[in-house]
Design an enzyme around this catalytic site. Structure first.
Site, PDB file in Angstrom:
ATOM      1  N   LYS A   1      -6.553   4.603  -1.331  1.00  0.00           N
ATOM      2  CA  LYS A   1      -5.597   4.713  -0.215  1.00  0.00           C
ATOM      3  C   LYS A   1      -4.391   5.563  -0.601  1.00  0.00           C
ATOM      4  CE  LYS A   1      -5.070   0.215  -0.046  1.00  0.00           C
ATOM      5  NZ  LYS A   1      -5.982  -0.200  -1.148  1.00  0.00           N
TER       6      LYS A   1
ATOM      7  N   ARG B   1      -2.343  -6.387   5.912  1.00  0.00           N
ATOM      8  CA  ARG B   1      -3.318  -7.032   5.018  1.00  0.00           C
ATOM      9  C   ARG B   1      -3.753  -8.392   5.527  1.00  0.00           C
ATOM     10  NH1 ARG B   1      -1.428  -4.085   0.054  1.00  0.00           N
ATOM     11  NH2 ARG B   1      -2.664  -4.689  -1.729  1.00  0.00           N
TER      12      ARG B   1
ATOM     13  N   ARG C   1      -5.857   3.600 -13.896  1.00  0.00           N
ATOM     14  CA  ARG C   1      -4.853   4.252 -13.024  1.00  0.00           C
ATOM     15  C   ARG C   1      -3.505   4.412 -13.726  1.00  0.00           C
ATOM     16  NH1 ARG C   1      -3.965   1.846  -7.157  1.00  0.00           N
ATOM     17  NH2 ARG C   1      -3.669  -0.131  -8.216  1.00  0.00           N
TER      18      ARG C   1
ATOM     19  N   ARG D   1       0.942   0.115 -13.812  1.00  0.00           N
ATOM     20  CA  ARG D   1       1.415  -1.082 -13.119  1.00  0.00           C
ATOM     21  C   ARG D   1       1.069  -2.338 -13.900  1.00  0.00           C
ATOM     22  NH1 ARG D   1      -0.721  -0.268  -7.037  1.00  0.00           N
ATOM     23  NH2 ARG D   1      -0.842  -2.525  -7.247  1.00  0.00           N
TER      24      ARG D   1
ATOM     25  N   ARG E   1      -6.863  -9.879  -6.619  1.00  0.00           N
ATOM     26  CA  ARG E   1      -6.529  -8.973  -5.509  1.00  0.00           C
ATOM     27  C   ARG E   1      -7.769  -8.667  -4.674  1.00  0.00           C
ATOM     28  NH1 ARG E   1      -3.871  -4.768  -9.324  1.00  0.00           N
ATOM     29  NH2 ARG E   1      -3.857  -3.333  -7.567  1.00  0.00           N
TER      30      ARG E   1
HETATM   31  P1  ADP Z   1      -5.373   2.302  -3.815  1.00  0.00           P
HETATM   32  O1  ADP Z   1      -4.087   2.956  -3.350  1.00  0.00           O
HETATM   33  O2  ADP Z   1      -6.373   2.108  -2.715  1.00  0.00           O
HETATM   34  O3  ADP Z   1      -5.140   1.032  -4.591  1.00  0.00           O
HETATM   35  P2  ADP Z   1      -5.525   4.635  -5.601  1.00  0.00           P
HETATM   36  O4  ADP Z   1      -5.426   5.754  -4.625  1.00  0.00           O
HETATM   37  O5  ADP Z   1      -4.318   4.337  -6.432  1.00  0.00           O
HETATM   38  O6  ADP Z   1      -6.062   3.292  -4.850  1.00  0.00           O
HETATM   39  O7  ADP Z   1      -6.782   4.932  -6.540  1.00  0.00           O
HETATM   40  C1  ADP Z   1      -7.072   4.080  -7.651  1.00  0.00           C
HETATM   41  C2  ADP Z   1      -7.470   4.935  -8.861  1.00  0.00           C
HETATM   42  O8  ADP Z   1      -8.714   5.578  -8.608  1.00  0.00           O
HETATM   43  C3  ADP Z   1      -6.460   6.043  -9.174  1.00  0.00           C
HETATM   44  O9  ADP Z   1      -6.338   6.149 -10.584  1.00  0.00           O
HETATM   45  C4  ADP Z   1      -7.102   7.303  -8.565  1.00  0.00           C
HETATM   46  O10 ADP Z   1      -6.764   8.476  -9.301  1.00  0.00           O
HETATM   47  C5  ADP Z   1      -8.597   7.001  -8.655  1.00  0.00           C
HETATM   48  N1  ADP Z   1      -9.344   7.497  -7.490  1.00  0.00           N
HETATM   49  C6  ADP Z   1      -8.937   7.517  -6.187  1.00  0.00           C
HETATM   50  N2  ADP Z   1      -9.898   8.023  -5.393  1.00  0.00           N
HETATM   51  C7  ADP Z   1     -10.958   8.328  -6.210  1.00  0.00           C
HETATM   52  C8  ADP Z   1     -12.266   8.886  -5.997  1.00  0.00           C
HETATM   53  N3  ADP Z   1     -12.679   9.221  -4.757  1.00  0.00           N
HETATM   54  N4  ADP Z   1     -13.065   9.029  -7.068  1.00  0.00           N
HETATM   55  C9  ADP Z   1     -12.639   8.677  -8.321  1.00  0.00           C
HETATM   56  N5  ADP Z   1     -11.431   8.146  -8.592  1.00  0.00           N
HETATM   57  C10 ADP Z   1     -10.590   7.981  -7.557  1.00  0.00           C
HETATM   58  P1  AMP Z   2      -0.684  -2.393  -3.640  1.00  0.00           P
HETATM   59  O1  AMP Z   2       0.289  -1.418  -4.221  1.00  0.00           O
HETATM   60  O2  AMP Z   2      -1.023  -2.094  -2.200  1.00  0.00           O
HETATM   61  O3  AMP Z   2      -1.914  -2.574  -4.490  1.00  0.00           O
HETATM   62  O4  AMP Z   2       0.063  -3.799  -3.603  1.00  0.00           O
HETATM   63  C1  AMP Z   2       0.504  -4.420  -4.801  1.00  0.00           C
HETATM   64  C2  AMP Z   2       0.879  -5.869  -4.516  1.00  0.00           C
HETATM   65  O5  AMP Z   2       1.979  -5.927  -3.596  1.00  0.00           O
HETATM   66  C3  AMP Z   2      -0.219  -6.715  -3.847  1.00  0.00           C
HETATM   67  O6  AMP Z   2      -1.126  -7.259  -4.782  1.00  0.00           O
HETATM   68  C4  AMP Z   2       0.615  -7.784  -3.142  1.00  0.00           C
HETATM   69  O7  AMP Z   2       1.088  -8.757  -4.064  1.00  0.00           O
HETATM   70  C5  AMP Z   2       1.828  -6.998  -2.664  1.00  0.00           C
HETATM   71  N1  AMP Z   2       1.619  -6.412  -1.323  1.00  0.00           N
HETATM   72  C6  AMP Z   2       1.580  -5.089  -0.999  1.00  0.00           C
HETATM   73  N2  AMP Z   2       1.394  -4.919   0.322  1.00  0.00           N
HETATM   74  C7  AMP Z   2       1.293  -6.166   0.856  1.00  0.00           C
HETATM   75  C8  AMP Z   2       1.052  -6.659   2.159  1.00  0.00           C
HETATM   76  N3  AMP Z   2       0.881  -5.831   3.214  1.00  0.00           N
HETATM   77  N4  AMP Z   2       1.021  -8.006   2.344  1.00  0.00           N
HETATM   78  C9  AMP Z   2       1.202  -8.847   1.309  1.00  0.00           C
HETATM   79  N5  AMP Z   2       1.393  -8.456   0.047  1.00  0.00           N
HETATM   80  C10 AMP Z   2       1.450  -7.118  -0.196  1.00  0.00           C
END
Ligand code: ADP
Ligand code: AMP
Length: 215
Positions: A13, A88, A127, A161, A172
């Site tokens: 995302k 969410r 990541r 993170r 999660r």
């Molecule tokens: P989200 O925001 O949904 O938690 P991220 O965009 O941070 O996910 O992606 C998680 C990890 O996977 C990051 O390190 C990113 O660089 C990698 N990633 C994202 N999309 C892809 C993909 N299509 N193929 C391989 N790795 C990816």
């Molecule tokens: P994310 O960066 O989206 O992976 O979110 C990291 C953490 O923030 C999650 O595991 C939750 O603890 C909190 N969080 C982020 N967005 C939300 C949401 N929309 N509702 C509840 N908790 C959230």
């Protein structure tokens, strides 16, 4: 245009939101990023949210919908918004309708990033992001072009993170399955959901999303 990127942790995302921001001038509203900023700044919201986030559980609906409302109020009315990590829960989906309606905005697309759960732990534990501009990277799937130097801003500082560890990721993912995946039918009924293969290459996923937004 207002869109939701929906998918489990690690689905891509944030990666795709950053690309849409660069390509289309939309604004990314990531509740995760906003909560991490609040934790770092030690605000009352941050103090409440920290332990919940460290455990991989969900922060309260009131808190996250509150910060989304405040963020929307900072935006020019015609700028497009990408909701990343929000809503969410069903309660958040309901709040989002009200928040958008009150600002004469409508939801145009919900993009579901479909991914293999098995790949998510690998994606999340690899990541890292630029500590200066927030550009996202991965140890194997998206490394900086010059090792140790951010492609976007040239910084040499990166961060990981605290909740990107295997144990928290499992919680999660369970939260996603139990509380977030069940909101999809709300949007399916409105015919605004498009499913994209989130296991494809980052560029292919971006192309698929842009094609949907162009429709
Ligand atoms: P989200 O925001 O949904 O938690 P991220 O965009 O941070 O996910 O992606 C998680 C990890 O996977 C990051 O390190 C990113 O660089 C990698 N990633 C994202 N999309 C892809 C993909 N299509 N193929 C391989 N790795 C990816
Ligand atoms: P994310 O960066 O989206 O992976 O979110 C990291 C953490 O923030 C999650 O595991 C939750 O603890 C909190 N969080 C982020 N967005 C939300 C949401 N929309 N509702 C509840 N908790 C959230």
């Amino acid at each position: 245009m207002n869109i939701i990127l929906l998918g489990p942790p690690g689905a891509g995302k944030g990666t795709q939101a950053q690309r849409l921001v660069a390509a289309l001038g939309m604004v990314q509203l990531s509740t995760g990023d906003m909560l991490r900023a609040a934790v770092k700044a030690g605000t009352p919201v941050g103090l409440k949210a920290k332990a919940v986030m460290d455990a991989g559980e969900l922060v309260s609906d009131e808190i996250v919908s509150g910060i989304i409302g405040e963020a929307l109020d900072q935006l020019a009315p015609d700028v497009g918004v990408i909701f990343d990590g929000y809503p969410r829960t069903a309660a958040q989906a309901e709040s989002l309708d009200a928040l958008l309606g009150a600002r004469n905005r409508q939801l145009d697309h919900v993009i579901e990033l479909a991914v293999d759960e098995d790949a998510l732990v690998d994606r999340i534990t690899g990541r890292f992001t630029c500590a200066s501009c927030g550009e996202g990277y991965h140890d194997r799937y998206k490394t900086p072009k010059v090792e140790g130097v951010c492609d976007r801003c040239g910084s040499t500082e990166f961060k990981r993170r605290p909740d990107d560890n295997e144990e928290t990721v499992r919680t999660r993912m369970a939260e996603y399955r139990a509380k977030t995946a069940p909101i999809l039918p709300i949007y399916e009924e409105r015919n605004i959901v498009s499913r994209v293969d989130g296991m494809a290459d980052i560029d292919e996923v971006s192309n698929a999303i842009v094609t949907i937004l162009d429709r």
